[in-house]
Motif scaffolding. Structure first.
Motif, PDB file in Angstrom:
ATOM      1  N   VAL A 114      -3.708  40.178 -74.808  1.00 36.58           N
ATOM      2  CA  VAL A 114      -4.870  39.291 -74.889  1.00 36.58           C
ATOM      3  C   VAL A 114      -5.992  39.962 -75.679  1.00 36.58           C
ATOM      4  O   VAL A 114      -6.652  39.321 -76.500  1.00 36.58           O
ATOM      5  CB  VAL A 114      -5.326  38.869 -73.482  1.00 36.58           C
ATOM      6  N   CYS A 115      -6.210  41.252 -75.449  1.00 36.52           N
ATOM      7  CA  CYS A 115      -7.259  41.977 -76.184  1.00 36.52           C
ATOM      8  C   CYS A 115      -6.943  42.033 -77.677  1.00 36.52           C
ATOM      9  O   CYS A 115      -7.854  41.984 -78.509  1.00 36.52           O
ATOM     10  CB  CYS A 115      -7.435  43.382 -75.625  1.00 36.52           C
ATOM     11  N   ALA A 116      -5.655  42.118 -78.017  1.00 32.94           N
ATOM     12  CA  ALA A 116      -5.264  42.116 -79.432  1.00 32.94           C
ATOM     13  C   ALA A 116      -5.498  40.744 -80.063  1.00 32.94           C
ATOM     14  O   ALA A 116      -5.883  40.641 -81.227  1.00 32.94           O
ATOM     15  CB  ALA A 116      -3.799  42.519 -79.575  1.00 32.94           C
ATOM     16  N   LYS A 117      -5.267  39.693 -79.288  1.00 33.77           N
ATOM     17  CA  LYS A 117      -5.450  38.335 -79.795  1.00 33.77           C
ATOM     18  C   LYS A 117      -6.927  37.978 -79.928  1.00 33.77           C
ATOM     19  O   LYS A 117      -7.326  37.307 -80.877  1.00 33.77           O
ATOM     20  CB  LYS A 117      -4.755  37.341 -78.857  1.00 33.77           C
ATOM     21  N   PHE A 118      -7.733  38.409 -78.963  1.00 29.01           N
ATOM     22  CA  PHE A 118      -9.166  38.115 -78.946  1.00 29.01           C
ATOM     23  C   PHE A 118      -9.923  39.437 -79.066  1.00 29.01           C
ATOM     24  O   PHE A 118     -10.171  40.109 -78.067  1.00 29.01           O
ATOM     25  CB  PHE A 118      -9.563  37.382 -77.657  1.00 29.01           C
ATOM     26  N   GLU A 119     -10.289  39.807 -80.268  1.00 29.31           N
ATOM     27  CA  GLU A 119     -10.877  41.119 -80.538  1.00 29.31           C
ATOM     28  C   GLU A 119     -12.185  41.365 -79.793  1.00 29.31           C
ATOM     29  O   GLU A 119     -12.539  42.514 -79.523  1.00 29.31           O
ATOM     30  CB  GLU A 119     -11.066  41.302 -82.034  1.00 29.31           C
ATOM     31  N   ASP A 120     -12.927  40.312 -79.467  1.00 24.78           N
ATOM     32  CA  ASP A 120     -14.204  40.462 -78.767  1.00 24.78           C
ATOM     33  C   ASP A 120     -14.047  40.630 -77.257  1.00 24.78           C
ATOM     34  O   ASP A 120     -15.027  40.877 -76.555  1.00 24.78           O
ATOM     35  CB  ASP A 120     -15.113  39.260 -79.034  1.00 24.78           C
ATOM     36  N   MET A 121     -12.826  40.503 -76.761  1.00 24.44           N
ATOM     37  CA  MET A 121     -12.598  40.558 -75.315  1.00 24.44           C
ATOM     38  C   MET A 121     -12.474  42.008 -74.855  1.00 24.44           C
ATOM     39  O   MET A 121     -11.725  42.788 -75.414  1.00 24.44           O
ATOM     40  CB  MET A 121     -11.332  39.785 -74.933  1.00 24.44           C
ATOM     41  N   SER A 122     -13.204  42.335 -73.791  1.00 25.80           N
ATOM     42  CA  SER A 122     -13.115  43.676 -73.217  1.00 25.80           C
ATOM     43  C   SER A 122     -11.919  43.750 -72.270  1.00 25.80           C
ATOM     44  O   SER A 122     -11.373  42.725 -71.836  1.00 25.80           O
ATOM     45  CB  SER A 122     -14.398  44.009 -72.452  1.00 25.80           C
ATOM     46  N   GLU A 123     -11.547  44.965 -71.936  1.00 29.11           N
ATOM     47  CA  GLU A 123     -10.464  45.186 -70.974  1.00 29.11           C
ATOM     48  C   GLU A 123     -10.808  44.543 -69.626  1.00 29.11           C
ATOM     49  O   GLU A 123      -9.954  43.922 -68.993  1.00 29.11           O
ATOM     50  CB  GLU A 123     -10.220  46.688 -70.801  1.00 29.11           C
ATOM     51  N   GLU A 124     -12.056  44.673 -69.205  1.00 29.43           N
ATOM     52  CA  GLU A 124     -12.488  44.081 -67.931  1.00 29.43           C
ATOM     53  C   GLU A 124     -12.355  42.558 -67.965  1.00 29.43           C
ATOM     54  O   GLU A 124     -11.871  41.947 -67.012  1.00 29.43           O
ATOM     55  CB  GLU A 124     -13.933  44.461 -67.621  1.00 29.43           C
ATOM     56  N   ALA A 179     -10.326  40.853 -69.857  1.00 30.95           N
ATOM     57  CA  ALA A 179      -8.890  40.555 -69.876  1.00 30.95           C
ATOM     58  C   ALA A 179      -8.313  40.638 -68.466  1.00 30.95           C
ATOM     59  O   ALA A 179      -7.527  39.770 -68.058  1.00 30.95           O
ATOM     60  CB  ALA A 179      -8.163  41.508 -70.811  1.00 30.95           C
ATOM     61  N   GLN A 180      -8.690  41.667 -67.715  1.00 34.82           N
ATOM     62  CA  GLN A 180      -8.197  41.809 -66.345  1.00 34.82           C
ATOM     63  C   GLN A 180      -8.660  40.647 -65.463  1.00 34.82           C
ATOM     64  O   GLN A 180      -7.878  40.127 -64.658  1.00 34.82           O
ATOM     65  CB  GLN A 180      -8.650  43.148 -65.747  1.00 34.82           C
ATOM     66  N   ARG A 181      -9.904  40.224 -65.629  1.00 35.49           N
ATOM     67  CA  ARG A 181     -10.410  39.076 -64.864  1.00 35.49           C
ATOM     68  C   ARG A 181      -9.656  37.801 -65.247  1.00 35.49           C
ATOM     69  O   ARG A 181      -9.317  36.982 -64.391  1.00 35.49           O
ATOM     70  CB  ARG A 181     -11.901  38.897 -65.092  1.00 35.49           C
ATOM     71  N   GLY A 182      -9.396  37.624 -66.543  1.00 35.29           N
ATOM     72  CA  GLY A 182      -8.665  36.450 -67.000  1.00 35.29           C
ATOM     73  C   GLY A 182      -7.245  36.411 -66.464  1.00 35.29           C
ATOM     74  O   GLY A 182      -6.741  35.345 -66.090  1.00 35.29           O
ATOM     75  N   ILE A 183      -6.610  37.562 -66.430  1.00 37.63           N
ATOM     76  CA  ILE A 183      -5.256  37.628 -65.865  1.00 37.63           C
ATOM     77  C   ILE A 183      -5.295  37.249 -64.388  1.00 37.63           C
ATOM     78  O   ILE A 183      -4.440  36.507 -63.911  1.00 37.63           O
ATOM     79  CB  ILE A 183      -4.651  39.031 -66.074  1.00 37.63           C
ATOM     80  N   LEU A 240      -3.285  34.142 -62.731  1.00 34.01           N
ATOM     81  CA  LEU A 240      -2.402  34.279 -61.573  1.00 34.01           C
ATOM     82  C   LEU A 240      -2.864  33.401 -60.416  1.00 34.01           C
ATOM     83  O   LEU A 240      -2.038  32.801 -59.718  1.00 34.01           O
ATOM     84  CB  LEU A 240      -2.340  35.745 -61.149  1.00 34.01           C
ATOM     85  N   ALA A 241      -4.173  33.310 -60.219  1.00 34.17           N
ATOM     86  CA  ALA A 241      -4.700  32.437 -59.165  1.00 34.17           C
ATOM     87  C   ALA A 241      -4.351  30.977 -59.454  1.00 34.17           C
ATOM     88  O   ALA A 241      -3.987  30.226 -58.536  1.00 34.17           O
ATOM     89  CB  ALA A 241      -6.210  32.615 -59.049  1.00 34.17           C
ATOM     90  N   PHE A 242      -4.438  30.584 -60.727  1.00 27.50           N
ATOM     91  CA  PHE A 242      -4.071  29.217 -61.101  1.00 27.50           C
ATOM     92  C   PHE A 242      -2.594  28.960 -60.802  1.00 27.50           C
ATOM     93  O   PHE A 242      -2.226  27.922 -60.242  1.00 27.50           O
ATOM     94  CB  PHE A 242      -4.358  28.961 -62.582  1.00 27.50           C
ATOM     95  N   LEU A 243      -1.731  29.923 -61.172  1.00 27.82           N
ATOM     96  CA  LEU A 243      -0.302  29.750 -60.917  1.00 27.82           C
ATOM     97  C   LEU A 243      -0.012  29.669 -59.421  1.00 27.82           C
ATOM     98  O   LEU A 243       0.793  28.847 -58.988  1.00 27.82           O
ATOM     99  CB  LEU A 243       0.492  30.886 -61.556  1.00 27.82           C
ATOM    100  N   ALA A 244      -0.671  30.498 -58.629  1.00 26.30           N
ATOM    101  CA  ALA A 244      -0.481  30.454 -57.178  1.00 26.30           C
ATOM    102  C   ALA A 244      -0.963  29.118 -56.609  1.00 26.30           C
ATOM    103  O   ALA A 244      -0.314  28.536 -55.740  1.00 26.30           O
ATOM    104  CB  ALA A 244      -1.223  31.619 -56.524  1.00 26.30           C
ATOM    105  N   ALA A 245      -2.082  28.619 -57.109  1.00 27.77           N
ATOM    106  CA  ALA A 245      -2.594  27.327 -56.645  1.00 27.77           C
ATOM    107  C   ALA A 245      -1.646  26.200 -57.028  1.00 27.77           C
ATOM    108  O   ALA A 245      -1.423  25.267 -56.246  1.00 27.77           O
ATOM    109  CB  ALA A 245      -3.983  27.067 -57.217  1.00 27.77           C
ATOM    110  N   GLY A 246      -1.083  26.285 -58.222  1.00 29.43           N
ATOM    111  CA  GLY A 246      -0.167  25.247 -58.682  1.00 29.43           C
ATOM    112  C   GLY A 246       1.084  25.147 -57.830  1.00 29.43           C
ATOM    113  O   GLY A 246       1.625  24.059 -57.617  1.00 29.43           O
ATOM    114  N   PRO A 261      -9.335  25.786 -70.635  1.00 27.06           N
ATOM    115  CA  PRO A 261      -8.801  26.254 -71.910  1.00 27.06           C
ATOM    116  C   PRO A 261      -8.699  27.785 -71.993  1.00 27.06           C
ATOM    117  O   PRO A 261      -7.714  28.303 -72.515  1.00 27.06           O
ATOM    118  CB  PRO A 261      -9.796  25.714 -72.948  1.00 27.06           C
ATOM    119  N   LEU A 262      -9.671  28.497 -71.447  1.00 28.84           N
ATOM    120  CA  LEU A 262      -9.610  29.955 -71.496  1.00 28.84           C
ATOM    121  C   LEU A 262      -8.485  30.500 -70.632  1.00 28.84           C
ATOM    122  O   LEU A 262      -7.714  31.358 -71.060  1.00 28.84           O
ATOM    123  CB  LEU A 262     -10.954  30.562 -71.073  1.00 28.84           C
TER     124      LEU A 262
END
Length: 70
Positions: free
Chosen positions: A28-38, A40-44, A48-54, A65-66
């Motif tokens: 994700v960081c490679a795809k979105f150069e402005d994204m920090s590691e933190e 990216a970790q929050r987005g992951i 995962l929370a979305f998948l668990a809810a689904g 979208p994000l």
């Protein structure tokens, strides 16, 4: 009458192993150069929370979208 079932909360960090999480964050960081590691970790975590809810939802869910990028 509505019946509510309580389920224990799931910590999204336990759904995948740390190596896979690191690989996803790097991708994700490679795809979105402005994204920090933190961010990216929050987005992951959100993905995962979305998948668990689904899995638990009787109705179809749609991610933001994000979250969908993850």
């Amino acid at each position: 009458m509505t019946v509510v079932q309580e389920r224990p909360a799931t910590d999204a960090r336990t759904l995948i192993d740390p190596e896979l999480r690191a690989t996803l964050a790097a991708d994700v960081c490679a795809k979105f150069e402005d994204m920090s590691e933190e961010q990216a970790q929050r987005g992951i975590g959100q993905m995962l929370a979305f998948l668990a809810a689904g899995v638990r939802s009787p109705a179809p869910l749609s991610p933001s979208p994000l979250v969908d990028d993850f």
